[in-house]
Design a protein around this motif. Structure first.
Motif, mmCIF file in Angstrom:
data_model
loop_
_atom_site.group_PDB
_atom_site.id
_atom_site.type_symbol
_atom_site.label_atom_id
_atom_site.label_comp_id
_atom_site.label_asym_id
_atom_site.label_seq_id
_atom_site.Cartn_x
_atom_site.Cartn_y
_atom_site.Cartn_z
ATOM 1 N N THR A 480 11.161 14.266 19.518
ATOM 2 C CA THR A 480 12.225 13.286 19.747
ATOM 3 C C THR A 480 11.852 11.936 19.135
ATOM 4 O O THR A 480 12.672 11.281 18.490
ATOM 5 N N VAL A 481 10.597 11.550 19.331
ATOM 6 C CA VAL A 481 10.150 10.276 18.747
ATOM 7 C C VAL A 481 10.173 10.358 17.221
ATOM 8 O O VAL A 481 10.616 9.426 16.548
ATOM 9 N N LEU A 482 9.714 11.487 16.687
ATOM 10 C CA LEU A 482 9.705 11.653 15.224
ATOM 11 C C LEU A 482 11.107 11.499 14.647
ATOM 12 O O LEU A 482 11.315 10.780 13.664
ATOM 13 N N ASN A 483 12.063 12.162 15.266
ATOM 14 C CA ASN A 483 13.433 12.070 14.762
ATOM 15 C C ASN A 483 13.973 10.649 14.875
ATOM 16 O O ASN A 483 14.705 10.179 14.009
ATOM 17 N N ARG A 484 13.587 9.992 15.969
ATOM 18 C CA ARG A 484 14.051 8.621 16.160
ATOM 19 C C ARG A 484 13.469 7.723 15.068
ATOM 20 O O ARG A 484 14.180 6.883 14.504
#
Length: 561
Positions: A480-484
């Motif tokens: 989720t952080v990576l995509n953000r």
RNA sequence: GCGCCCGUAGCUCAGCUGGAUAGAGUACCUGACUACGAAUCAGGUGGUCGAAGGUUCGAAUCCUUCCGGGCGCACCA
């Protein structure tokens, strides 16, 4: 990642055209969006939905065909067709994790771009007349305007921050009379106090300094007081300089600096007002009536014609405004953005009409406007009136003193400019965790703390090891952080294009939230060197992005709270 | 009366220019510090997206008309 997927889709479309499944003349706008729901993968395209009709196929069948025609790619783990015909992409972990390497490599420049191509852009904002300290409405303008400037700079524009004001009008005359009254020891409650005088306490301070012969230095002028209470001209010059300095201090406390201070009076001095009038008359867009000269703005979309030269021979405000914007154009600003209060929105049509009437090739939509709605200030649940004359209004500096610069800027720029804003002083000044800026800053400070901890434990961050192990970032929260992170450059671009600084604030809150969740779910300081360093790298990338975004808002990124 | 803006959870607001089951914070319940900062996190309660039509595969988003609120409608700026 997005670009990769777009090009994959593009070649699939090409193949289908070749096979005769799709018509050759089809020119689809390929769109790939980050998904909102993890169940839909990481990215999704509505291509099949958009093309179903021109292709004469059912959306899901077309989606099937597109997926079949997609080239193989390491970046994609799998694709799915879902709902009415969406194509969902699940990114391969190591491909998604490469964003960390990108962020760390780019550092402060992550999210920056060159789409502005050095184009000269001018942003005019605040533009308060020097009759009092800046109030909250100016603060909103300052926060939004400066954030816009930072966004434009980050996307490769050549930005000039400009502040326009009038030091000679009726308001300034009232200011001078007020100071003079104070210099003669009158108070606002006396019968002889000027009818439209300014009642604020600062007037008395101006008068004191004037009588004492002080010298004031503002960013754009310096004046020494004459000290004679009967010399109204001297009082006016001094008062203007005094309040300009006061506003400079407000702006400095707020972290906003202007490149140009532009005086309305200079338009008269330089002959630009006369030249503008002459052009308008020569172009045949004016007429005389009731002893005044009018501009036929109805020819350019206005709902009624406007007086430009009053019966007494002086001009209405909008004429110098037109001359001013012509000057902006002549200075080479192809894009001009005026950030101002929505209470002046009626000037937009008028100024644009005046510019069109000049017939000098200025585009119809020139200049751009960003309007902010009113700010209502409440204290103890009661509205505080914004009035310079009342002297009891909340100033920018009041807010900064009470809640701090960071919180003030964040609050004022974090909401859409076109909705009204209630600034609850009690809430804002309470140093509670209601304040979203703390939430974002805390995420930043947490990463810093993590790094300190790693140092103290004798396990400092190993950059090259981390970059080789990014594929280990495969937890849901980490993804989720990576995509953000991957979305940040797009957010900056969008916020700039739409002139919507609040998108940056919203993004920061989302990123901080993702990070906090991840932090609680995934322990970073584990014994395994590869895992620990990969996770530290993710934290560092998040920190870098938080820092870059906060910087766009003019908000600090503290290492400790 | 005319023009511009707004109306989304009790409250404060997002919603990526038309996408999937409308999201955060706050408040209110229930949990998590003998693990990296609990200024944090996990879960729950809470919605006729002001109303009604329309456009289309699909609408909080676009169009029309109402309702409600703000701001403008100067020979003030």
């Amino acid at each position: 990642m997005k670009d990769t997927l777009s090009s994959l889709l593009e070649s699939a479309i090409g193949a289908l055209k070749h096979q005769g499944v799709l018509p050759d003349d089809l020119q689809p706008a390929i769109r790939v969006d980050a998904t909102r729901d993890k169940a839909h993968g990481d990215y999704a395209s509505n291509l099949a939905l958009a093309l179903a009709k021109p292709a004469g196929m059912k959306p899901r069948e077309l989606a099937e065909a597109i997926v079949q025609a997609l080239p193989e790619s390491d970046a994609v783990q799998k694709t799915e067709i879902a709902g009415p015909g969406f194509i969902n992409f699940f990114a391969a972990t190591d491909a998604a994790a490469q964003i960390v390497a990108r962020v760390l490599d780019a550092g402060d420049t992550f999210g920056r771009s060159l789409i502005g191509q050095g184009e000269k852009v001018q942003v005019e904002f605040v533009s308060a007349n020097p009759t009092g300290p800046l109030h909250v409405g100016h603060g909103r303008g300052a926060a939004i305007g400066d954030c816009l400037c930072r966004l434009l700079e980050a996307t490769g524009f050549d930005v000039t921050r400009e502040f326009y004001y009038n030091d000679a009008g009726v308001q300034i005359h009232n200011l001078a009379l007020s100071v003079q009254a104070r210099a003669k020891h009158l108070t606002p409650d006396d019968a002889d106090w000027p009818a439209d005088g300014y009642r604020g306490d600062y007037i008395a301070r101006v008068a004191d300094d004037y009588l004492a012969g002080h010298t004031v230095v503002a960013d754009d002028r310096e004046v020494t007081a004459g000290g004679d209470p009967d010399d109204l001209d001297a009082i006016r010059d001094f008062a203007v300089a005094w309040l300009r300095r006061e506003q400079d201090l407000d702006l400095k406390a707020f972290g906003v600096a202007f490149d140009v201070y532009f005086l309305e009076s200079s338009l008269y001095d330089s002959g630009k007002v006369d030249a503008t009038v002459k052009t308008l008359v020569d172009n045949g867009h004016t007429f005389d009536e009731d002893g005044a000269t009018w501009l036929r703005t109805t020819s350019f979309g206005d709902d009624k014609d406007r007086v430009m030269r009053k019966r007494d021979g002086s001009f209405t405000y909008f004429l110098p405004d037109v001359a001013y914007h012509l000057d902006k154009w002549q200075r080479g600003f192809t894009t001009v953005i005026n950030e101002q209060g929505a209470d002046h929105h009626s000037t937009i049509t008028r100024v644009r009409a005046g510019l069109q009437a000049l017939e000098t090739g200025i585009p119809e939509g020139f200049p751009d406007y960003v309007l902010h709605q009113m700010v209502m200030v409440t204290r103890s649940g009661v509205e505080v009136k914004l009035s310079k004359r009342a002297g009891s209004y909340v100033t920018v500096r009041d807010l900064i003193d009470e809640v701090g610069r960071d919180a003030t800027r964040f609050f004022l720029a974090a909401r859409r400019s076109d909705s009204q804003l209630t600034f609850d002083i009690d809430l804002a000044r309470s140093q509670s965790n209601d304040n979203p800026v703390y939430y974002v800053q805390y995420a930043h400070a947490r990463v810093c703390s993590m790094l300190r901890r790693a140092e103290d434990a004798g396990q400092p961050f190993d950059h090259s090891l981390a970059l080789s192990q990014l594929a280990l970032l495969d937890n849901d929260q980490e993804k989720t952080v990576l995509n953000r992170l991957a979305r940040y450059p797009e957010v900056v671009e969008n916020a700039t294009k739409n002139r919507e600084p609040q998108q940056v604030a919203q993004y920061l809150l989302d990123l901080a939230g993702d990070f906090h969740s991840c932090y609680n779910a995934v322990k970073v300081m584990v014994d395994d060197d590869a895992t620990r360093n990969a996770r530290l790298a993710l934290g560092l990338a998040a920190r870098q992005t938080l820092r870059n975004g906060l910087d766009l808002m003019g908000v600090s990124a503290p290492e400790e709270m």
